[in-house]
Scaffold this motif. Structure first.
Motif, PDB file in Angstrom:
ATOM      1  N   THR A   1       4.026  13.303  14.386  1.00  0.00           N
ATOM      2  CA  THR A   1       4.866  14.239  15.135  1.00  0.00           C
ATOM      3  C   THR A   1       6.137  14.563  14.371  1.00  0.00           C
ATOM      4  N   ALA A   2       6.733  13.529  13.767  1.00  0.00           N
ATOM      5  CA  ALA A   2       7.962  13.752  13.009  1.00  0.00           C
ATOM      6  C   ALA A   2       7.722  14.778  11.919  1.00  0.00           C
ATOM      7  N   ALA A   3       6.575  14.650  11.245  1.00  0.00           N
ATOM      8  CA  ALA A   3       6.270  15.588  10.161  1.00  0.00           C
ATOM      9  C   ALA A   3       6.127  17.011  10.713  1.00  0.00           C
ATOM     10  N   ALA A   4       5.383  17.126  11.812  1.00  0.00           N
ATOM     11  CA  ALA A   4       5.169  18.459  12.392  1.00  0.00           C
ATOM     12  C   ALA A   4       6.474  19.071  12.878  1.00  0.00           C
ATOM     13  N   LEU A   5       7.269  18.256  13.581  1.00  0.00           N
ATOM     14  CA  LEU A   5       8.546  18.764  14.098  1.00  0.00           C
ATOM     15  C   LEU A   5       9.482  19.144  12.957  1.00  0.00           C
ATOM     16  N   GLY A   6       9.521  18.268  11.947  1.00  0.00           N
ATOM     17  CA  GLY A   6      10.403  18.507  10.800  1.00  0.00           C
ATOM     18  C   GLY A   6      10.063  19.838  10.143  1.00  0.00           C
ATOM     19  N   GLN A   7       8.771  20.065   9.971  1.00  0.00           N
ATOM     20  CA  GLN A   7       8.331  21.301   9.315  1.00  0.00           C
ATOM     21  C   GLN A   7       8.692  22.529  10.164  1.00  0.00           C
ATOM     22  N   ALA A   8       8.424  22.414  11.468  1.00  0.00           N
ATOM     23  CA  ALA A   8       8.706  23.555  12.350  1.00  0.00           C
ATOM     24  C   ALA A   8      10.208  23.859  12.369  1.00  0.00           C
ATOM     25  N   LEU A   9      11.007  22.823  12.430  1.00  0.00           N
ATOM     26  CA  LEU A   9      12.456  23.032  12.498  1.00  0.00           C
ATOM     27  C   LEU A   9      12.999  23.580  11.192  1.00  0.00           C
ATOM     28  N   ASP A  10      12.423  23.079  10.115  1.00  0.00           N
ATOM     29  CA  ASP A  10      12.833  23.546   8.796  1.00  0.00           C
ATOM     30  C   ASP A  10      12.602  25.061   8.691  1.00  0.00           C
ATOM     31  N   ALA A  11      11.388  25.482   9.080  1.00  0.00           N
ATOM     32  CA  ALA A  11      11.066  26.913   9.033  1.00  0.00           C
ATOM     33  C   ALA A  11      11.960  27.707   9.984  1.00  0.00           C
TER      34      ALA A  11
END
Ligand code: TRP
Ligand code: ZN
Length: 881
Positions: free
Chosen positions: A600-610
């Protein structure tokens, strides 16, 4: 009186007063210890009451000095006077005047109810039942009178003398150092809206002309030397007055409107007619001593109290069970005002966060009660998030259900029909039923039933038939005194989101009200949408259209698509919150596997980054909300039972840290781009930029502590405003180190002599999630700024600690013991503040067994204390029931 003996007051027992009081002439001679009060009451038998009834006036700790009827002193055998009541068994069976003289000691009044002194200023607080601490009276909101008030005081001690209404005379008292002022309020009002202020105060003022042409002098009074911090409150007042004219057609109705800030105050502020009295925390602001959040709360609370002039004062409550009639409605009005002044979606997100953290938790625990309670022992314990915030949600739902136009017509009808009366929820709802032509009897259940409903939703797409079916069901868990629940009316705003945004909604279901609104008013329903060209993702409860929990099992990928494609900002924000919540709930259970959290951290991190790259700068206030994960306490509430605060906290830390690491590359660039240039400005756009930057700073502190500490020190040193300096302190408190302790010390030096700023400093330390915090808090109680006598200090330090999930709920029970000891000590001087603090135990039943045992012990110890106030005894009793 022991609580066991305190009578339970029931809504069904309401009956009109046997007597009415048409006019009240008060003559109050202020003195620090011996204030004399002479009240001349024009009494009249109430045609709606019993005739020939005795006259029983309420009192509280009063001493009677003289009593006469129609000017003739009353024979001692003709009455009895105790501190709690003045009884005249056989009053004249017709109109008469009663003159009552009492003497009171404002300096000894530590309860801050009735007449008291706050830093040398005389002031009053009469809601809900403080007026009876000033004189014997029919202290109930359906007894409304026209007041004339003569105030007298030593000129040097109290050059400013204020009361409700308009000033009609001033003068000197010949042959003395004293002066007087006479105030007259032409609008009949209940005693709880009476107020007076006397003291040496500075003020700022501004003339105002209402839309209907009435000239009004507005003024904000503050302690000497603080007038340069009163401008924002005055400016907010002008803006909310205009707004109420434009949006609700409401004009102000007196020649003056005064706001007074005092430093010792039990709650936020009070709407006394024409003389609002405020906790100074909600008035005083300049960039060096108030944060962006303070500016926003001042604006909101100034508006709230001002809006009460119509929703509360012109139309008041028949009895205290109708409290939400004025509070829920007025919160709704202030929320709408702030939404119009700032960003509507961001305001909605902030309000829903508050609703969930304060009201959902209340509704899920032993203190749950309906928006309109049916019984109480101590009314002061019912100024709750349920009455205020859920009460506002009920109004919001009403507006969604009947539409903007019918809502406005209903409000107009309410103002017209109920003006000058003490009204009920039934009368209020009748106006909207009439305006909309809808039957609102089922909707009224929102006022009767406690507990947060859960909506369970699931959807199916039939690709061949191009049909999407949505199944919806509702249930409400049992709450104290209400084991069985019935369905409520749930307005569910929704959309079907396709790859290119919202799909058109076509259905023949009669649960569909049009405009994306489905009404679920039974246990369940199934609704079919036709001509749906592709498999959609349902976006439900848009704008949080009902105060309910939503269970809808969407894959993370679908939630991420809602986050990027939903046309509803609230649900974009909610989508990421849902992803984080699900992962934290899974990881926060004892012994849980931490693996899914990493994914989840990876998915959230990526979404927030974008997201930050694409639109971080477009709407920073919204972006700041998106970046802020649900709090550990939200996760605890979602888990709901057998809660282990440490497990939740550690999951939360690890997710935040991982998200921070994913975003760290962004931070320098984004922080620079967000930096505000020029002098501090309090507007929503500037505040939004600071909010996003500071959100990133907090994540940096968790992701890279050494670098984070550098950033905090740098920001603390270079910031030109309190918002950024406090954010630096708060982020630094996440990093255990010598450097943290240094910054804490420097902050205290920088703001010595500023108690409202030091409150934030106390609270930031009380919230540190480390075992050393309890000792730190105990030590801080010895700090010169701290005092158990000042409610703001207590709420900051002790209230802050009680909100610290891991430390209040320490595994050794010492957090509970500490707070409950303070509750007992405080109860002797200020029962209202003590009982609110005891309310921190409201979620104890969801904890794991060991902590529950300690919490129960602490509560039982409180409950067993002799001579408890009704306030504290009532909370202890209900929390343990
Ligand atoms: N009526 C006030 C408000 O909501 C709050 C209030 C109720 C209050 N009781 C009080 C304030 C006691 C101070 C003390 O605006
Ligand atoms: Zn209010």
């Amino acid at each position: 009186m022991r609580n066991d003996d305190a009578p339970l007051i029931r809504l069904e027992d309401y009956r009109p007063s046997d007597w009415l009081i048409d006019t009240v002439d008060l003559d109050i001679s202020l003195h620090p210890q011996k204030t004399r009060v002479r009240a001349l009451l024009a009494l009249r038998p109430n045609p709606a009451g019993k005739s020939g009834a005795p006259l029983v006036l309420d009192g509280d700790e009063l001493a009677l000095k003289a009593l006469s009827i129609d000017g003739k002193p009353l024979d001692a055998a003709a009455y009895t006077a105790t501190p709690q009541a003045l009884t005249i068994p056989s009053p004249p069976p017709h109109d008469f005047t009663l003159t009552v003289e009492t003497e009171i000691d404002p300096s000894a009044n530590t309860k801050l109810m009735g007449l008291y002194r706050s830093s040398r200023v005389y002031c009053t607080q009469c809601e809900a039942d403080g007026f009876r601490r000033i004189t014997y009276f029919l202290d109930r909101p359906d007894v409304m009178s026209v007041y004339t008030v003569r105030l007298e005081a030593a000129k040097a001690e109290a050059p400013v003398l204020l009361s409700n209404g308009n000033l009609v005379a001033t003068g000197e008292v010949p042959g003395s150092d004293r002066h007087f002022a006479v105030w007259h309020d032409p609008h009949p009002k209940p005693a709880y809206l009476f107020a007076l202020v006397g003291g040496a105060l500075d003020h700022v003022r501004q003339p105002y002309v209402t839309a209907d042409g009435h000239k009004v002098e507005l003024a904000v009074y503050v302690e000497p030397g603080k007038a340069d911090r009163a401008g924002w409150a005055l400016d907010s007042l002008v803006r909310c007055m205009r707004w109420d004219e434009q949006v609700f057609g409401r004009n102000y109705d007196l020649d003056v409107f005064n706001v007074v800030a005092v430093s010792d105050f039990n709650m936020g502020a009070m709407e006394n007619k024409g003389l609002n009295i405020f906790n100074d925390k909600y008035v005083l602001a300049d960039p060096q001593t108030a944060t962006d959040g303070d500016y926003a709360s001042i604006e909101a609370i100034i508006a709230h109290e001002y809006f009460h002039n119509w929703t509360g004062n012109r139309i008041t409550c028949r009895d205290w069970f109708q409290l939400c009639l004025k509070e829920g409605l007025t919160v709704f009005r202030d929320q709408e005002f702030s939404a119009d002044e700032r960003s509507r979606p961001v305001k909605r997100i902030a309000d829903v966060r508050t609703l969930r953290s304060t009201q959902f938790s209340e509704d899920a625990g032993p203190l749950a009660h309906p928006v309109r309670p049916r019984a109480y022992k101590e009314i002061n314990n019912f100024y709750t998030p349920t009455v205020y915030e859920k009460g506002a949600e009920v109004i919001r739902m009403l507006k969604v259900l009947i539409g903007d136009e019918a809502f406005r017509q209903g409000m107009d009808l309410y103002f017209e029909r109920c003006d000058g009366t003490a009204a009920t929820i039934e009368e209020f709802l009748a106006c909207f039923a009439e305006a909309s032509g809808q039957d609102l009897s089922h909707f009224a259940r929102w006022y009767e039933q406690s507990g947060t409903p859960t909506i369970v939703a699931s959807g199916r797409y039939d690709a061949k038939a191009k049909r999407y079916t949505l199944d919806l069901a509702q249930s409400t868990p049992p709450t104290p005194g209400q084991p069985e629940k019935a369905p409520v009316v749930l307005p569910i705003s929704l959309g079907l989101v396709g790859t290119k945004g919202d799909l058109p909604l076509k259905t023949s279901s009669n649960a569909y009200a049009g405009d994306g609104l489905v009404v679920l008013d039974g246990p369940s329903l199934s609704i079919t949408f036709d001509d749906v060209p592709e498999a959609p993702i349902p976006s439900l409860l848009r704008g949080f259209s009902a105060p309910a929990r939503l269970e809808l099992d969407l894959a993370d990928a679908d939630l991420l698509r809602l986050f990027s494609a939903d046309s509803d900002s609230f649900n974009r924000w909610q989508a990421l919150q849902s992803i984080a919540t699900r992962a934290l709930v899974a990881a926060g259970r004892p012994g849980a596997d931490k693996q899914p959290l990493a994914a989840t951290a990876a998915a959230l991190g990526q979404a927030l980054d974008a997201f930050l790259s694409a639109e971080g700068l477009a709407d920073p206030a919204f972006a700041a909300q998106v970046l802020r994960l649900p709090a550990p306490a939200d996760i605890a509430r979602e888990i709901g039972r057998d809660v282990d605060p440490e497990a939740i906290f550690s999951a939360h830390r690890s997710l935040s840290g991982a998200v921070g690491k994913a975003l760290i590359g962004h931070m320098p660039g984004l922080s620079a781009a967000l930096a505000t240039s020029g002098p501090y400005r309090a507007d929503a756009a500037s505040a939004g930029r600071r909010a996003l930057r500071n959100e990133l700073l907090g994540l940096a502190a968790l992701a890279a502590p050494a670098k984070g500490a550098d950033l905090c020190e740098e920001q603390f040193a270079t910031a030109d405003n309190l918002t950024d300096r406090l954010a630096a302190l708060a982020a630094m408190t996440l990093i255990p180190s010598e450097r943290r302790e240094n910054l804490i010390a420097r902050f205290a030096e920088a703001y010595a002599g500023e108690p409202l700023v030091l409150d934030k400093w106390l609270m930031a330390q009380a919230l540190i999630a480390e075992p050393g915090t309890l000792d730190r808090v105990k030590k801080l109680m010895q700090h010169p700024v701290f005092s158990l006598g000042n409610p703001n200090r207590v709420r900051a330090l002790i209230g802050g600690f009680a909100a610290n999930l891991t430390q209040f709920n320490r595994p050794d029970g010492e957090g509970y013991a500490f707070v409950s000891d303070i509750v007992v000590a405080l109860d002797r001087t200020n029962p209202q503040v003590a009982s609110r603090l005891l309310g921190s135990f409201k979620s104890w039943r969801m904890l794991e067994p060991r902590r529950q045992r300690f919490a129960r012990e602490a509560l039982s110890t409180v409950a067993r204390m002799p001579n408890l106030s009704r306030d504290v005894a009532d909370i202890a009793e209900r929390a343990l029931a």
